[in-house]
Structure formats: structure tokens, C-alpha cells
Design an enzyme around this catalytic site. Structure first.
Site, mmCIF file in Angstrom:
data_model
loop_
_atom_site.group_PDB
_atom_site.id
_atom_site.type_symbol
_atom_site.label_atom_id
_atom_site.label_comp_id
_atom_site.label_asym_id
_atom_site.label_seq_id
_atom_site.Cartn_x
_atom_site.Cartn_y
_atom_site.Cartn_z
ATOM 1 N N HIS A 144 0.858 -1.327 -0.035
ATOM 2 C CA HIS A 144 0.079 -0.054 -0.108
ATOM 3 C C HIS A 144 0.960 1.102 -0.040
ATOM 4 O O HIS A 144 1.110 1.707 1.013
ATOM 5 C CB HIS A 144 -0.761 -0.092 1.119
ATOM 6 C CG HIS A 144 -2.249 0.953 1.124
ATOM 7 N ND1 HIS A 144 -3.350 0.641 1.359
ATOM 8 C CD2 HIS A 144 -2.207 2.298 0.710
ATOM 9 C CE1 HIS A 144 -3.966 1.856 1.153
ATOM 10 N NE2 HIS A 144 -3.535 2.813 0.723
ATOM 11 N N HIS A 148 1.691 4.987 -1.490
ATOM 12 C CA HIS A 148 1.531 6.074 -2.285
ATOM 13 C C HIS A 148 3.028 6.653 -2.784
ATOM 14 O O HIS A 148 3.626 7.211 -1.947
ATOM 15 C CB HIS A 148 0.964 7.077 -1.462
ATOM 16 C CG HIS A 148 -0.306 6.913 -1.089
ATOM 17 N ND1 HIS A 148 -1.653 7.514 -1.555
ATOM 18 C CD2 HIS A 148 -1.081 5.962 -0.343
ATOM 19 C CE1 HIS A 148 -2.704 6.891 -1.157
ATOM 20 N NE2 HIS A 148 -2.338 6.028 -0.160
ATOM 21 N N LYS A 196 -6.120 -0.116 -8.722
ATOM 22 C CA LYS A 196 -6.573 0.450 -7.401
ATOM 23 C C LYS A 196 -7.982 1.195 -7.588
ATOM 24 O O LYS A 196 -8.066 2.081 -8.409
ATOM 25 C CB LYS A 196 -5.396 1.296 -7.066
ATOM 26 C CG LYS A 196 -6.078 2.158 -5.639
ATOM 27 C CD LYS A 196 -6.397 1.034 -4.344
ATOM 28 C CE LYS A 196 -6.992 1.745 -3.524
ATOM 29 N NZ LYS A 196 -6.046 3.033 -3.027
ATOM 30 N N HIS A 226 -10.459 3.552 -5.700
ATOM 31 C CA HIS A 226 -10.555 4.416 -4.595
ATOM 32 C C HIS A 226 -11.784 5.320 -4.415
ATOM 33 O O HIS A 226 -12.078 5.837 -5.774
ATOM 34 C CB HIS A 226 -9.199 5.403 -4.657
ATOM 35 C CG HIS A 226 -8.909 6.084 -3.384
ATOM 36 N ND1 HIS A 226 -9.675 7.176 -2.835
ATOM 37 C CD2 HIS A 226 -7.821 5.654 -2.309
ATOM 38 C CE1 HIS A 226 -9.029 7.591 -1.687
ATOM 39 N NE2 HIS A 226 -8.037 6.606 -1.452
ATOM 40 N N HIS A 276 -6.762 13.538 2.572
ATOM 41 C CA HIS A 276 -7.702 13.767 1.663
ATOM 42 C C HIS A 276 -8.428 15.065 1.104
ATOM 43 O O HIS A 276 -9.461 15.214 0.890
ATOM 44 C CB HIS A 276 -8.865 12.729 2.093
ATOM 45 C CG HIS A 276 -8.542 11.293 2.242
ATOM 46 N ND1 HIS A 276 -8.612 10.522 0.929
ATOM 47 C CD2 HIS A 276 -8.049 10.668 3.168
ATOM 48 C CE1 HIS A 276 -8.253 9.252 1.259
ATOM 49 N NE2 HIS A 276 -7.900 9.237 2.726
ATOM 50 N N ASP A 291 0.612 2.657 3.683
ATOM 51 C CA ASP A 291 -0.194 3.611 3.297
ATOM 52 C C ASP A 291 0.657 4.851 3.537
ATOM 53 O O ASP A 291 0.201 6.130 3.829
ATOM 54 C CB ASP A 291 -1.385 3.975 4.359
ATOM 55 C CG ASP A 291 -2.575 4.681 3.486
ATOM 56 O OD1 ASP A 291 -2.392 5.153 2.272
ATOM 57 O OD2 ASP A 291 -3.683 4.660 3.865
#
Length: 568
Positions: free
Chosen positions: A135, A137, A218, A220, A321, A361
């Protein structure tokens, strides 16, 4: 003439043997050596006055018949066992696990040492397979330095750098970005695989990403994880033998968790941060742990549940986010994802093997260098709070150790179709190995071997007369330089992309390896982590019940593998 040694004297000379126990870092976890592949009195050890000398432990065999490198007298901790052995590396792969030496004069030799053999002293060290973080990014390339120094040797995820989309989602969108990221992968001494953007309701935009080199897709919620997108994405994955990872719909806009599960249609899928603080159907995404086709993982900021876990998550979520704390709806969105009850249950679901994997993450609500630390902190917390697992006795925590090491090695490899190359210490696999001093296990590796060559190690002042004077810190070694880099690390791609010749078309230097078996793997295949409980989450209290049992635990106020090891 036989010389008898005490256990202490033997361990000091050759490392632990059968029946000896080892504490992992400063945790309450103890592992016990189950078997010793070396022979008492015939052990090999390098050094002045030691065994590995010409005509003694070193044979006259040519390079073709001996190991390139032998790690001597190491304790292997892997999902399949905890054993003492010599490890042979040949042509960048693990060649054998057994007894090294000179077959001309020693009995029981399964690994020949010759003039062509290098030695790494494994006495007193624990060796694990390189970690796999699924995971990622890819926000900054410097993550790779942190991950590699922590013992992670494979990174899977998506992104293009610090773009707003990448800050929130693990997607490398479209063929152009995929080509650029695969070219960038050539510059880093780590195995890499990239996920394309899976949010589309028609096949072509997804197929072209797989053809460009994506090893999976992925889904999302920030791009719209609707039932139509889920169904289409899984259909493309089935057609191309690639994996799908999903971050489900926190707001339940397009349906509740039941609608998402229905859209899966029994097809295999990897659910990211399955507890939900990292994102997913609020409050009951945990239900999917009971599905046979769902391969569930956690991300590390909630691992393990501590007195600080809840406080740090709100700000973390707002940044990652692209939310505004002055907007009530954004604040409500963030708060809906942070639930102490489900985070506490996550600890126990890991301990019982319902949650199969653990990842980071990275820089997007997770710490890329702490996958391994937080895995073992969770194991420690569960032993302290819940006692021994059913498979363990009073003497050791071997089963628990095998369960937890599998969460960041073999199970991620199986999930993403790369277990034929990495994920465990077995003959034939790529020699990605991490060596640990027991006191620093899980925290600070002594050495990281990539593709059979030392990539990173703790190294002292290069101007000193010996390797050990301060300052000692992690430094890149020769496997990270020149042409060796491309020959000691792998880039994973789809079979479609490999068949299309992307290596030559993109001008790639690294070895390209296709993923396989992504669509046939199920929860049952998750080693030591295959439990499929019926889970219910109370919509009012958020209490979690699995197979009729309430899952709850207290937050930890103190953890091992923490401030004792770090100044900052």
C-alpha cells in the site's frame, strides 16, 4: 576426541541451536529454534583460526559447483518454520538451506564452499525474508530509502509524485504515467510494481493501463468506487490475471458494504485498511473479513491501538484527503472514519488471523518505515493482553511469530502474484534477505541483501581503519550502484505488458517479472491468517462481534520497539 560445550558457550560461538530461545527486541515475544540443519562438530565459521580455510571447510570445487555467498549459522524466521541453518545464494537466488562446508572431508554437506564463495557471518543473527509493502503512495522517491533501511525490499502501489491525486490515492493513472514510473523504477535498488487507476465503468481505460505495465488496478472512493466501477474493474482483472485493491465508499453514497460485496460477485479482491480508519464503508467495512474472496489488510497508523491513536488520526486524514476543517461536511466525513471500537477490534482480528496482511499507506496516513515495527508491536500487545495463542505453549511464541511475519512477507506476495519470486526464504526465490541482531529485531536491520548482494548496511566512518567506528548509520552498498542495481532488483509487470515488449520499448534496464495467479488466490491461501469469521458491527456503539464474541481491548500506554531505540 569429543569436546562438550555448554549451551551458552555454543551459542556465543555458533549462535543458538535447537531448543534455544530468543527474545525479539524488547518485546515479550520469544521464539525457539525448532531444528538445526548444521552438524555439531562440523559447523563452518569464517575468521582467523576458524573453519572456512582452504582444504578445511573450503573445497577445491570450481565456481559452478559452489555457492556464490553463504550466510553461516543463521536463525531463519519464516512462515514455514524457525530453524538454524546455513543459507546458500547462487546467481542472485536462494540456492539451498542446509549444511555448508567441504564435501570432500565433511559429512552431511548440502552446500559446497569454494574459492568462489563469499561468507556473511550469520552467527547470532535472525534472517527474515525481505518485507513487502503493498500500500504505497509513490509521493516521494525518498520513501524507498526509508523502506529499504527498515527491511522492506518490495513496494507495490501507485502514484506519480506529490500530485494531489497521489497524495490521496495509490494510482498511477494511464499509459503515459505508467511508462514514466517504470522508467523511474530503474533508478532504485528495490523491487517495484505499480497499480493503475481502476475507477472506470468501461474496460478500455483499464485494459490499456495493464498493457502499459500495471500489475493491477486500484479502486479508490476519491475517484468514485461505485458498484459499476467495481464490477468493471474486476472483470478486467479476471481477463488479465491481475489483482484489484480497493478503498471502499466511506460515505455509503453508492451503497452500503453489502452492495460492495455484491459487486465483487465472489471474485478475488484486496481490501486496503479493512478496519476503516484509512477509509471504507463506515462503520462496518470490517465485515468483509469473513468473505472467502476478500484478502484483507491493515495500514500501520492504527497498529497497534494506543492511547495516542485517535488523536493523531483526524489531522492526518484532513491533510491526506484534501479536506477543509472549516467545512462541516468535511469534518463529519473525517470523524466518521475514526472509531476506537473498530480499531481495538483490529488488534484482535490480526491476532486471530482474520486480517491477513499489514502495509504502510506511505505519507498518506501511514509510515513507510514502520510496517515491520508496528507488526511486531501489535504481536507484543496481543501477547501481553491475550496471552499465548492456541498453537503456542509456555516456552515460546513460535506460532504467533509465524503468523505475524507472514503478514508482511508471504501473504502480500501471494495476493499480488509475486510469491514465485519473493515473500519467503525458500530455494529458487530471489535472495532478498534481512539480517537482524535479536536485540534490534524488527527495528533496525544489521544488513539488507538484495538479489544476493548487500544493498544497505549499518556502516561506520568510511575513513576509519576498521568498519565499526562512529558515526554508524545506514549507508548504501555496492548493490545500489551502476549496473548492479538493475541486476539485483526486479520490476513486476503484467503478462500482457511483458508480451507486448515494454522493456525494449521503454528502454528499461531492470529484469521484468510478470505477476501470476492473482485471480485464483483466496482467503484460504493466506498462510496462518485465513480465519473467516462472521462479523457484525453495531451501527450505534460500533462494538465488533466476531462469531458471537465481542472483540475489545484496552489501548497500550507503553510499547516496545519505540523510544528505547530512537533519539528522535
Amino acid at each position: 576426541m569429543t569436546l562438550r560445550l555448554s549451551r551458552r558457550a555454543y551459542a556465543e560461538m555458533y549462535g543458538p541451536t535447537t531448543g534455544d530461545r530468543i527474545r525479539l527486541a524488547d518485546t515479550e515475544l520469544l521464539i525457539e529454534v525448532e531444528r538445526d540443519h548444521t552438524l555439531y562438530g562440523e559447523e563452518v565459521k569464517f575468521g582467523g583460526g576458524k573453519v572456512i580455510r582452504d582444504g578445511m571447510g573450503q573445497s577445491q570445487l570450481p565456481a559452478a559447483d559452489v555457492a556464490d555467498t553463504v550466510i553461516t549459522n543463521a536463525v531463519i524466521l519464516d512462515h514455514w518454520g524457525i530453524v538454524k541453518a546455513d543459507i546458500a545464494i547462487k546467481h542472485g537466488r536462494i540456492a539451498a538451506i542446509g549444511k555448508a562446508g567441504n564435501p570432500d572431508i565433511q559429512p552431511g554437506v548440502t552446500i559446497a564452499i569454494g574459492a568462489a564463495t563469499e561468507i556473511i557471518a550469520g552467527e547470532g543473527l535472525i534472517v527474515t525474508a525481505g518485507g513487502i509493502d503493498t500500500h504505497i503512495h509513490f509521493i516521494s522517491p525518498q520513501q524507498i530509502d526509508e523502506a529499504l533501511a527498515s527491511g522492506v525490499t518490495t513496494m507495490i502501489g501507485g502514484g506519480t509524485g506529490p500530485a494531489t491525486g497521489t497524495n490521496a490515492t495509490t494510482c498511477t493513472p494511464g499509459p503515459w504515467h505508467m511508462e514514466r514510473m517504470l522508467q523511474a523504477a530503474d533508478g532504485w535498488p528495490i523491487n517495484l510494481g505499480f497499480l493503475g487507476k481502476g475507477n472506470a465503468s468501461r474496460p478500455q481505460p483499464l485494459v490499456e493501463q495493464i498493457e502499459a505495465g500495471a500489475i493491477g488496478l486500484k479502486l479508490h472512493e476519491d475517484w468514485g468506487t461505485t458498484p459499476a466501477a467495481i464490477d468493471n474493474c474486476l472483470t478486467v482483472a479476471d481477463d488479465t490475471d491481475t489483482q484489484v485493491a480497493i478503498h471502499t465508499d466511506t460515505l455509503n453514497e453508492a451503497g452500503f458494504v453489502e452492495a460492495t460485496v455484491a459487486a465483487f460477485k465472489g471474485r478475488t479482491i484486496h481490501t486496503y485498511h479493512t478496519e476503516g480508519a484509512g477509509g471504507g464503508h463506515a462503520p462496518d467495512i470490517l465485515k468483509v473479513c469473513g468473505e472467502a474472496n476478500v484478502l484483507p489488510s491493515s495500514t500501520n497508523p492504527t497498529r497497534p491501538y494506543t492511547i495516542n491513536t485517535l488523536d493523531e488520526h483526524l489531522d492526518m486524514l484532513m491533510v491526506c484527503h484534501h479536506l477543509d476543517p472549516s467545512i462541516a461536511e468535511d469534518l463529519a466525513f473525517a470523524e466518521s472514519r475514526i472509531r476506537r471500537e473498530t480499531i481495538a477490534a483490529e488488534d484482535i482480528l490480526h491476532d486471530l488471523g482474520a486480517l491477513s496482511m499489514l502495509s504502510s499507506d506511505s505519507q498518506a496516513m501511514g509510515r513507510v518505515g514502520e510496517v515491520i515495527i508496528r507488526t511486531w508491536q501489535t504481536a507484543h500487545k496481543m501477547k501481553v493482553q491475550r496471552g499465548a495463542l492456541a498453537g503456542d505453549g509456555a516456552r515460546n511464541d513460535n506460532f504467533r511469530a509465524k503468523r505475524y511475519v507472514a503478514k508482511y512477507t508471504i501473504n502480500p506476495a501471494l495476493t499480488h502474484g509475486i510469491a514465485h519470486e519473493v515473500g519467503s526464504i525458500e530455494p529458487g526465490k530471489w535472495a532478498d534477505l534481512v539480517l537482524w541482531e535479536p536485540a534490534f529485531f524488527g527495528v533496525k536491520p544489521a544488513m539488507i541483501v538484495k538479489g544476493g548482494m548487500i544493498a544497505v548496511a549499518q556502516m561506520g566512518d568510511p575513513n576509519a581503519s576498521i568498519p565499526t567506528p562512529q558515526p554508524v548509520h545506514y549507508r548504501e552498498m555496492f548493490a545500489t550502484r551502476g549496473g548492479a542495481l538493475a541486476r539485483t532488483s526486479l520490476t513486476f509487470v503484467s503478462q500482457l505488458a511483458l508480451d507486448a515488449g515494454i522493456g525494449a520499448r521503454y528502454g528499461l534496464a531492470k529484469r521484468l517479472v510478470p505477476v501470476r495467479g492473482c485471480r485464483t488466490v483466496t482467503k484460504r491461501d493466506m498462510i496462518h491468517n485465513a480465519w473467516q469469521p462472521a462479523i457484525r458491527v453495531d451501527p450505534e456503539t460500533y462494538d465488533v462481534v466476531a462469531d458471537g464474541a465481542l472483540l475489545t481491548c484496552e489501548p497500550a500506554a507503553v510499547l516496545p520497539m519505540a523510544q528505547r531505540y530512537f533519539l528522535f
